[in-house]
Design a protein around this motif. Structure first.
Motif, short mmCIF file in Angstrom:
data_model
loop_
_atom_site.label_atom_id
_atom_site.label_comp_id
_atom_site.label_asym_id
_atom_site.label_seq_id
_atom_site.Cartn_x
_atom_site.Cartn_y
_atom_site.Cartn_z
N VAL A 1 0.84 -1.20 0.00
CA VAL A 1 0.00 0.00 0.00
C VAL A 1 0.87 1.24 0.00
O VAL A 1 1.82 1.36 0.78
CB VAL A 1 -0.94 0.00 1.22
N ARG A 2 0.54 2.16 -0.87
CA ARG A 2 1.26 3.43 -0.97
C ARG A 2 0.41 4.55 -0.34
O ARG A 2 -0.80 4.62 -0.59
CB ARG A 2 1.55 3.77 -2.43
N THR A 3 1.04 5.40 0.44
CA THR A 3 0.37 6.60 0.95
C THR A 3 0.61 7.73 -0.03
O THR A 3 1.73 8.23 -0.15
CB THR A 3 0.89 6.97 2.35
N LEU A 4 -0.43 8.12 -0.75
CA LEU A 4 -0.29 9.15 -1.77
C LEU A 4 -0.34 10.55 -1.19
O LEU A 4 0.34 11.46 -1.67
CB LEU A 4 -1.41 9.01 -2.81
N MET A 5 -1.14 10.71 -0.14
CA MET A 5 -1.32 12.05 0.41
C MET A 5 -1.82 11.94 1.84
O MET A 5 -2.78 11.23 2.12
CB MET A 5 -2.34 12.82 -0.43
N GLY B 1 -12.31 -12.15 -1.65
CA GLY B 1 -11.04 -11.81 -1.03
C GLY B 1 -11.12 -10.51 -0.27
O GLY B 1 -12.06 -9.73 -0.42
N THR B 2 -10.13 -10.30 0.59
CA THR B 2 -10.00 -9.04 1.32
C THR B 2 -8.57 -8.53 1.17
O THR B 2 -7.63 -9.33 1.02
CB THR B 2 -10.34 -9.19 2.82
N TRP B 3 -8.42 -7.21 1.21
CA TRP B 3 -7.12 -6.56 1.07
C TRP B 3 -6.91 -5.69 2.30
O TRP B 3 -7.67 -4.76 2.57
CB TRP B 3 -7.08 -5.70 -0.20
N GLU C 1 -1.63 5.40 9.02
CA GLU C 1 -2.02 6.07 7.78
C GLU C 1 -3.47 6.54 7.79
O GLU C 1 -4.02 6.90 6.74
CB GLU C 1 -1.76 5.16 6.58
N ALA C 2 -4.11 6.50 8.94
CA ALA C 2 -5.50 6.94 9.04
C ALA C 2 -5.64 8.38 8.56
O ALA C 2 -4.83 9.24 8.86
CB ALA C 2 -5.97 6.83 10.49
N GLY C 3 -6.69 8.63 7.79
CA GLY C 3 -6.95 9.97 7.27
C GLY C 3 -6.26 10.25 5.95
O GLY C 3 -6.45 11.32 5.36
N SER C 4 -5.47 9.30 5.44
CA SER C 4 -4.71 9.51 4.20
C SER C 4 -5.45 8.98 2.98
O SER C 4 -6.38 8.18 3.09
CB SER C 4 -3.35 8.80 4.30
N LEU C 5 -4.99 9.42 1.81
CA LEU C 5 -5.39 8.82 0.54
C LEU C 5 -4.38 7.72 0.24
O LEU C 5 -3.17 7.99 0.12
CB LEU C 5 -5.40 9.87 -0.57
N PHE D 1 -3.08 1.01 -4.02
CA PHE D 1 -2.41 -0.28 -4.22
C PHE D 1 -2.77 -0.79 -5.61
O PHE D 1 -3.68 -0.27 -6.27
CB PHE D 1 -2.81 -1.29 -3.13
N ASP D 2 -2.04 -1.80 -6.07
CA ASP D 2 -2.27 -2.38 -7.39
C ASP D 2 -3.33 -3.47 -7.27
O ASP D 2 -3.16 -4.45 -6.54
CB ASP D 2 -0.98 -2.96 -7.96
N ALA D 3 -4.43 -3.30 -8.00
CA ALA D 3 -5.53 -4.26 -7.96
C ALA D 3 -5.33 -5.36 -8.99
O ALA D 3 -4.65 -5.16 -10.00
CB ALA D 3 -6.85 -3.54 -8.21
N PRO D 4 -5.94 -6.53 -8.78
CA PRO D 4 -5.78 -7.63 -9.73
C PRO D 4 -6.70 -7.54 -10.93
O PRO D 4 -6.61 -8.37 -11.85
CB PRO D 4 -6.13 -8.85 -8.87
N VAL D 5 -7.57 -6.56 -10.96
CA VAL D 5 -8.57 -6.45 -12.01
C VAL D 5 -8.81 -4.97 -12.29
O VAL D 5 -8.61 -4.13 -11.41
CB VAL D 5 -9.87 -7.17 -11.61
N ALA D 6 -9.24 -4.66 -13.50
CA ALA D 6 -9.48 -3.27 -13.87
C ALA D 6 -10.87 -2.80 -13.45
O ALA D 6 -11.80 -3.60 -13.31
CB ALA D 6 -9.32 -3.09 -15.38
N GLY D 7 -10.97 -1.51 -13.26
CA GLY D 7 -12.26 -0.90 -13.01
C GLY D 7 -12.90 -0.43 -14.30
O GLY D 7 -12.39 -0.65 -15.40
#
Length: 294
Positions: A7-11, A231-233, A272-276, A279-285
């Protein structure tokens, strides 16, 4: 199956109630809100740049609309927002909504209609219900008598719509035809799977699987079209509100989080609470259609 992604913290937005995250394909950017701080945020994944604008009240969501505008749901009705001038303009009241309610979450269907819900701002009275905004017309559509509404979410084909009753820990589904939702029926009882967590904002991916944030659950969950858990992430924040899939391949997950129900001691466990987050998902939106304003 529990997955622990990178997981990346973007902001670090320090959101009290981060919500409504959505991918804007025309601008290749993310929009999200902090309801309790009256903030509308824009985030550019390419540069990492961000912009925050103060809304004229509690803002539940912002959806890309035609003519370069956004359509936003605030406590007292629908507004347009012009990113160029950074100005909000009142568009419509919601007929029959009590003053103690506010708008909370929304999506568009493939035809550009907006499906949204209202809720009691104090999260006590079952005064919330769902609506559809159809080219200027607002009408009730979907379940009512709900304390905390979330969603809706519409399938990529536009033939199913999902409604979340957060307090009751359940997600419902209804058939959808030409902007008319049928009777809602049970889809999944998330309380049976996650007794201490609550389903928050849902979305549907290109495989017709539904994703939902789990408030107090520290994760997002994915369900197949029959309501079985796929699944859960795990996330580094406890109160997960909503997820969007976007980016160049539509497989980057963007996640909003909240802190309003956290005590000081909770932050050590959930840094990281409150952050945007991302992560890389296994499927597209699937990119949501622009709102048709009229």
């Amino acid at each position: 199956m529990e997955i622990t992604p990178q997981v990346r913290t973007l902001m670090r937005a320090d959101c009290l109630l981060g919500e409504g995250v959505i991918w804007d394909p025309a601008r290749a950017a993310i929009w999200f809100v902090d309801i309790k701080r009256h903030q509308l945020w824009n985030y550019d994944p390419e540069t990492g740049g961000n912009l925050c604008v103060e809304a004229p009240g509690q803002i539940g969501w912002a959806l890309p609309a035609e003519d370069g505008l956004l359509l936003c749901g605030l406590q007292d009705g629908l507004y347009t927002f012009d990113p160029g001038s950074r100005q909000f303009a009142k568009l419509a009241d919601i007929p029959g909504e009590p003053a103690h309610n506010r708008l909370n979450d929304a999506c568009t269907d493939p035809g550009g209609r907006v499906w949204f819900g209202s809720m009691d701002d104090d999260e006590k009275q079952a005064s919330g219900r769902f609506y559809v905004f159809d080219r200027g017309e607002i009408r009730p559509a979907g379940p009512s008598g709900i304390t905390i509404t979330n969603g809706p979410a519409v399938s990529p084909q536009g033939d199913r719509i999902y409604f979340t009753d957060t307090g009751a820990q359940k997600i419902m589904v209804a058939d959808l035809r030409a902007g008319i939702a049928g009777d809602a029926r049970p889809f999944v009882n998330t309380g049976a799977l996650f007794p201490d967590a609550y389903p928050d904002g849902p979305i549907v991916d290109e495989e017709d699987h539904l994703w939902t944030g789990l408030y107090l659950g520290g994760r997002v969950a994915r369900f197949d079209p029959d309501g079985w858990l796929a699944g859960t992430w795990a996330m580094p924040a406890r109160d997960i509100t909503k997820m969007a899939l976007g980016g160049r391949t539509m497989k980057t997950a963007y996640v909003t989080t909240a802190t309003k129900n956290m005590a000081e001691r909770d932050f050590a466990d959930w840094p990281e609470a409150g952050s945007l987050l991302s992560f890389d998902a296994p499927v597209a939106g699937v990119a949501q259609a622009q709102v048709k304003l009229g």
